[in-house]
Write a protein that holds these residues in place. Structure first.
Motif, mmCIF file in Angstrom:
data_model
loop_
_atom_site.group_PDB
_atom_site.id
_atom_site.type_symbol
_atom_site.label_atom_id
_atom_site.label_comp_id
_atom_site.label_asym_id
_atom_site.label_seq_id
_atom_site.Cartn_x
_atom_site.Cartn_y
_atom_site.Cartn_z
ATOM 1 N N ASP A 99 0.808 -1.220 0.000
ATOM 2 C CA ASP A 99 0.000 0.000 0.000
ATOM 3 C C ASP A 99 0.839 1.267 0.000
ATOM 4 O OD1 ASP A 99 1.029 -0.151 2.539
ATOM 5 O OD2 ASP A 99 -0.892 -0.141 3.579
ATOM 6 N N GLY A 100 2.151 1.143 -0.168
ATOM 7 C CA GLY A 100 3.025 2.296 -0.255
ATOM 8 C C GLY A 100 3.571 2.795 1.059
ATOM 9 N N VAL A 101 3.191 2.192 2.167
ATOM 10 C CA VAL A 101 3.694 2.611 3.474
ATOM 11 C C VAL A 101 5.159 2.186 3.612
ATOM 12 C CG1 VAL A 101 3.506 2.282 5.973
ATOM 13 C CG2 VAL A 101 1.439 2.587 4.585
ATOM 14 N N ARG A 102 6.012 3.125 3.995
ATOM 15 C CA ARG A 102 7.430 2.827 4.199
ATOM 16 C C ARG A 102 7.630 2.238 5.591
ATOM 17 N NH1 ARG A 102 11.983 6.988 2.306
ATOM 18 N NH2 ARG A 102 11.402 5.971 0.353
ATOM 19 N N LEU A 103 8.506 1.231 5.692
ATOM 20 C CA LEU A 103 8.829 0.590 6.967
ATOM 21 C C LEU A 103 10.139 1.162 7.484
ATOM 22 C CD1 LEU A 103 7.891 -3.090 6.019
ATOM 23 C CD2 LEU A 103 6.454 -1.353 7.083
ATOM 24 N N TRP A 104 10.131 1.591 8.731
ATOM 25 C CA TRP A 104 11.236 2.360 9.295
ATOM 26 C C TRP A 104 12.087 1.536 10.260
ATOM 27 C CZ3 TRP A 104 12.237 7.113 7.379
ATOM 28 C CH2 TRP A 104 11.230 7.708 6.602
ATOM 29 N N PRO A 105 13.263 2.043 10.621
ATOM 30 C CA PRO A 105 14.082 1.367 11.639
ATOM 31 C C PRO A 105 13.361 1.317 12.989
ATOM 32 C CG PRO A 105 15.368 3.010 10.448
ATOM 33 C CD PRO A 105 13.932 3.219 10.058
ATOM 34 N N GLY A 106 13.837 0.455 13.829
ATOM 35 C CA GLY A 106 13.250 0.275 15.154
ATOM 36 C C GLY A 106 12.914 -1.171 15.422
ATOM 37 N N GLY A 107 12.890 -1.975 14.358
ATOM 38 C CA GLY A 107 12.713 -3.417 14.497
ATOM 39 C C GLY A 107 13.945 -4.112 13.935
ATOM 40 N N ARG A 108 13.745 -4.886 12.883
ATOM 41 C CA ARG A 108 14.874 -5.499 12.188
ATOM 42 C C ARG A 108 14.461 -5.751 10.734
ATOM 43 N NH1 ARG A 108 15.356 -11.924 13.836
ATOM 44 N NH2 ARG A 108 13.175 -12.482 13.538
ATOM 45 N N GLN A 109 15.424 -6.113 9.897
ATOM 46 C CA GLN A 109 15.240 -6.394 8.470
ATOM 47 C C GLN A 109 14.660 -5.198 7.714
ATOM 48 O OE1 GLN A 109 13.167 -10.081 7.597
ATOM 49 N NE2 GLN A 109 14.857 -11.336 8.318
ATOM 50 N N GLN A 110 15.001 -3.982 8.127
ATOM 51 C CA GLN A 110 14.436 -2.808 7.472
ATOM 52 C C GLN A 110 15.245 -2.455 6.234
ATOM 53 O OE1 GLN A 110 15.884 -2.834 10.461
ATOM 54 N NE2 GLN A 110 17.422 -1.223 10.545
ATOM 55 N N TYR A 111 15.226 -3.333 5.232
ATOM 56 C CA TYR A 111 15.933 -3.045 3.992
ATOM 57 C C TYR A 111 15.140 -3.582 2.805
ATOM 58 C CZ TYR A 111 17.546 -7.924 4.331
ATOM 59 O OH TYR A 111 17.596 -9.301 4.444
ATOM 60 N N CYS A 112 15.268 -2.883 1.698
ATOM 61 C CA CYS A 112 14.711 -3.348 0.423
ATOM 62 C C CYS A 112 15.685 -4.362 -0.166
ATOM 63 C CB CYS A 112 14.530 -2.162 -0.525
ATOM 64 S SG CYS A 112 14.272 -2.631 -2.252
ATOM 65 N N PRO A 113 15.243 -5.595 -0.436
ATOM 66 C CA PRO A 113 16.184 -6.598 -0.958
ATOM 67 C C PRO A 113 16.826 -6.204 -2.284
ATOM 68 C CG PRO A 113 14.160 -7.637 -0.179
ATOM 69 C CD PRO A 113 13.916 -6.160 -0.172
ATOM 70 N N SER A 114 16.130 -5.363 -3.075
ATOM 71 C CA SER A 114 16.664 -4.970 -4.381
ATOM 72 C C SER A 114 17.615 -3.790 -4.312
ATOM 73 C CB SER A 114 15.513 -4.616 -5.334
ATOM 74 O OG SER A 114 14.730 -5.751 -5.642
ATOM 75 N N SER A 115 17.756 -3.192 -3.141
ATOM 76 C CA SER A 115 18.542 -1.969 -3.029
ATOM 77 C C SER A 115 20.026 -2.223 -3.291
ATOM 78 C CB SER A 115 18.376 -1.355 -1.641
ATOM 79 O OG SER A 115 19.309 -0.321 -1.445
ATOM 80 N N PRO A 116 20.597 -1.628 -4.325
ATOM 81 C CA PRO A 116 22.046 -1.784 -4.535
ATOM 82 C C PRO A 116 22.855 -1.104 -3.440
ATOM 83 C CG PRO A 116 21.132 -0.182 -6.082
ATOM 84 C CD PRO A 116 19.965 -0.797 -5.368
ATOM 85 N N ILE A 117 22.283 -0.090 -2.801
ATOM 86 C CA ILE A 117 22.997 0.585 -1.714
ATOM 87 C C ILE A 117 23.099 -0.336 -0.503
ATOM 88 C CG2 ILE A 117 22.945 2.550 -0.135
ATOM 89 C CD1 ILE A 117 21.542 4.121 -2.357
ATOM 90 N N TYR A 118 21.970 -0.967 -0.120
ATOM 91 C CA TYR A 118 22.030 -1.924 0.988
ATOM 92 C C TYR A 118 23.015 -3.050 0.661
ATOM 93 C CZ TYR A 118 21.003 -6.091 3.636
ATOM 94 O OH TYR A 118 21.138 -7.228 4.379
ATOM 95 N N ARG A 119 22.893 -3.602 -0.536
ATOM 96 C CA ARG A 119 23.780 -4.715 -0.899
ATOM 97 C C ARG A 119 25.247 -4.278 -0.890
ATOM 98 N NH1 ARG A 119 20.774 -7.734 -6.015
ATOM 99 N NH2 ARG A 119 18.733 -8.076 -5.018
ATOM 100 N N GLY A 120 25.502 -3.025 -1.278
ATOM 101 C CA GLY A 120 26.875 -2.541 -1.273
ATOM 102 C C GLY A 120 27.446 -2.438 0.124
ATOM 103 N N TYR A 121 26.693 -1.841 1.051
ATOM 104 C CA TYR A 121 27.167 -1.741 2.432
ATOM 105 C C TYR A 121 27.304 -3.135 3.060
ATOM 106 C CZ TYR A 121 26.853 3.360 2.922
ATOM 107 O OH TYR A 121 27.066 4.713 2.827
ATOM 108 N N ALA A 122 26.330 -4.015 2.795
ATOM 109 C CA ALA A 122 26.399 -5.365 3.349
ATOM 110 C C ALA A 122 27.608 -6.114 2.802
ATOM 111 C CB ALA A 122 25.109 -6.125 3.034
ATOM 112 N N GLY A 123 27.836 -6.003 1.501
ATOM 113 C CA GLY A 123 28.971 -6.693 0.892
ATOM 114 C C GLY A 123 30.301 -6.200 1.437
ATOM 115 N N ARG A 124 30.407 -4.886 1.687
ATOM 116 C CA ARG A 124 31.644 -4.329 2.245
ATOM 117 C C ARG A 124 31.917 -4.894 3.636
ATOM 118 N NH1 ARG A 124 31.981 2.073 3.234
ATOM 119 N NH2 ARG A 124 30.649 1.479 4.986
#
Length: 663
Positions: A99-124
């Motif tokens: 429904d377009g609602v963004r999920l924010w920090p405060g829990g866990r797994q707050q990342y878009c799996p397709s995000s190249p930025i997340y994957r870049g930081y994780a890979g580093r």
């Protein structure tokens, strides 16, 4: 991958504690029989408190302490929960709901799996981690991520939309092929530009079912890509160290366990049966048989379970005395080579502070810890079980793509595939029959009986495989609403179930789903039974009617059929028989197929499983009932957990008791 023994331990989160507690932890772990711990799962923010600034010194001391204590580490890549600084710097990495609602920090797994930025930081991070600990003496295996798809099963943001379009281009090549696959002439949905193609976000009414199906496929692949990227890093640094990640639940809908298992060296499962559920052990058994089957019978790892109560149900029941032991041994009986818990020491704060732990808030004198310690001592006695395997003559077919398609919108009735699979599995479990749970593409030739519940989506190749299996002498049981659509969710023409009509010797003219909680009377010989969920108008074309509908519009018409095809037999269920009748039908199908129980005439509530080694076999008996059970053995055996020396010919298993017998 082969474990040197049945491993024992749990999640260890030292960052939750001051360093003076760590020495006590190591001492207690040794006393408790701990041989393997998962470590580092949620350590990202502690080892990289600010972007690019790493502090591995404290983690070095943890790993060195484990090595000194002789305890192995299942070392996580630490990427399961990004630090808050990532969302602050890059809010575009946060996932969005349908429904377009963004999920924010405060829990866990707050990342878009397709995000190249997340994957870049994780890979580093993983690059630094793997380079530092690849040769560490405590390292036993790599634990990639954690519980993938648990909280973010799919992301519908613009980043995911772009990734989805790339995925569709790879799958279909051009828009004309996509439009054909998605049947977009319906409701004027035809696409003329790739930019028009979006995830199936919230719409005024039913979304295109083929679009939803492909998005489920894509979402599984997008999450898998995160796993593969990290796995490839650790394999490059330590190619001889096995790799795993932990599946969650008994069967987790967003993640195709068969697809993922092929990318691991050993499969792991987190299992949390509900102590309030009197059939929890049967539900757990289904999940254990699936993860064992996912890599062709290879032993698997119970990566997480609760020592007692969890914290996330509406009502969180503790495990009564003996239940934790019984359910741990059940996992071992069904092929597990490790018994681990979440977590080692119960958290003081945070969302899981009321989740039980191996060392509870009350300390080492608690019932829970004393039972954990006793189990650790028992597990140490049966190291010879490691590497042995369960063999099965019966297979139950389950398919993730079918699951996604079957539970889509606008069908004759709302069907719950997990409930359906369990309803077909339970009669086999109660009959003490070992069962594999396999994809429809598996080699079925080694099974005497194959059971296929509600395989609504069926490719022509799978239909051909089933026909060849029966033609070659196999015995098949197929339930209703099977073989209805192809891989693009397009209905087969020519009458249901078109790809299996010759095999089953019948035609289904019309679906007659039953009302909610409705039943229909059935006649099986001289006995009356009931069917639930569904009924169908069946026209015989060679099959015989074994049972008929006994009332309503379908009175006198076939409800259960049997058809000889080539050298084998194919059964069809046009309804969901009540449990007693389902058991009777499957018992007859088993008997005709020659699929025998592990032991005949076992007392109610007793589960029997055999693990086979090269030259020895091990019978495990588990009493899930409320009364002691005396079991005559087929041959004299050594009771590995008993007090008697030498061989025994009978064994009495107390309620919630266990026997491990070598012959």
């Amino acid at each position: 991958m082969t474990m040197p023994k049945i491993m024992f331990g749990g999640d260890y989160n030292p960052e939750q504690w001051t360093e003076d507690v760590w020495a006590e932890d190591m001492k207690l772990m040794v006393e408790t029989g701990v041989s393997l711990v998962s470590v580092g799962i949620f350590s990202w923010a502690s080892v990289e408190p600010r972007p690019g600034e790493y502090d591995f010194g404290w983690f070095d001391r943890v790993m060195d302490g484990l090595a000194a204590a002789g305890i192995g580490a299942s070392l996580a890549t630490m990427t399961a929960s990004p630090p808050p600084w990532l969302a602050r710097l890059h809010p575009e990495t946060l996932p969005e709901r349908v429904d377009g609602v963004r999920l924010w920090p405060g829990g866990r797994q707050q990342y878009c799996p397709s995000s190249p930025i997340y994957r870049g930081y994780a890979g580093r991070l993983v690059e630094r981690l793997a380079g530092r600990y690849a040769g560490h003496p405590a390292l036993r295996l790599w634990h990639i991520g954690n519980e993938y798809g648990c909280h973010v099963r799919a992301c519908y943001c613009d980043v995911s939309a772009a990734d989805f379009r790339d995925w569709l281009r790879d799958r279909y090549g051009d828009l004309d092929t996509l439009n054909e696959a998605w049947s977009t002439t319906f409701w004027s949905q035809r696409y003329g530009d790739w930019a028009e193609v979006l995830p199936p976000r919230t719409a005024p009414t039913f979304a295109n079912p083929a679009q939803k199906l492909d998005f489920a496929r894509f979402s599984n692949d997008a999450i898998l890509a995160c796993y593969l990227a990290e796995r490839d890093v650790v394999r490059r640094h330590s190619p001889d160290t096995p790799v795993t990640t932990n599946f969650i639940g008994l069967l987790h809908k967003p993640i195709d366990s068969y697809r993922w298992a092929a990318e691991q060296d050993v499969v792991s499962l987190d299992s949390y049966p509900d102590p309030y559920d009197p059939r929890a052990h049967a539900a757990a058994a289904l999940g254990y048989d699936l993860v064992r089957s996912a890599r062709g019978g290879q032993p698997w790892l119970l990566m997480e379970q609760a020592p007692s109560a969890v914290n996330w149900r509406v009502r969180n029941a503790p495990k009564g005395p003996g239940v934790m032991r019984l359910w741990s041994w059940q996992a071992v009986a069904q092929g597990a080579d490790a018994v681990l818990f979440f977590q080692w020491r119960q958290a003081v704060g945070g969302a899981e502070k009321f989740h039980s732990a191996m060392v509870p808030h009350g300390g080492t004198q608690t019932r829970t810890h004393q039972e954990i310690r006793a189990l650790g001592q028992e597990i140490a006695q049966v190291g010879e079980l490691a590497g042995t395997r369960v063999r099965a003559d019966v297979a139950l077919v389950h398919d993730w793509t079918n699951w996604w398609a079957l539970e889509s919108d606008a069908h004759p009735a709302v069907l719950d595939l997990l409930e359906t699979v369990q309803a077909h599995y339970d009669p086999l479990f109660d009959a003490h029959v070992s069962c594999d749970v396999v994809p429809p593409t598996a080699d079925l030739s080694g099974y005497r009986l194959v059971v296929v519940p509600n395989l609504y989506l069926m490719s022509a190749d799978v239909a051909e495989r089933l026909c060849r299996y029966v033609d070659g002498g196999g015995h098949l049981v197929v339930s209703f609403f099977t073989g209805i659509v192809d891989e693009c969710d397009r209905a087969y023409q020519g009458g249901y179930p078109a790809p299996l009509r010759d095999l089953l010797g019948l035609r289904v003219d019309e679906f007659w789903p039953l009302p909610a909680d409705g039943t229909v009377a059935l006649e099986l010989g001289a006995r009356r039974h009931t069917g639930t969920v569904w009924s169908e108008w069946v026209e015989l074309a060679g099959a015989e009617a074994v049972a008929t509908f006994a009332d309503g519009e379908l009175a006198g018409r076939p409800a259960v059929t049997r058809h000889r095809y080539g050298a084998g037999l194919a059964w069809y269920l046009a309804t969901r028989p009540e449990p007693a009748m389902m058991r009777a039908v499957l018992d007859r199908a088993r008997a005709e197929a020659g699929a025998e129980p592990v032991l005949p005439d076992l007392p109610d509530g007793v589960q029997a499983v055999v693990r086979h080694g090269d030259d020895r076999s091990y019978l495990l008996l588990l009493n899930h009932g409320a009364e002691p059970a005396t079991v005559p053995l087929p041959r004299p055996a050594v009771d590995l957990l008993g007090e008697r020396d030498g061989s025994v010919e009978t064994v009495t298993v107390a309620p919630r008791g266990v026997a491990v017998l070598r012959s």
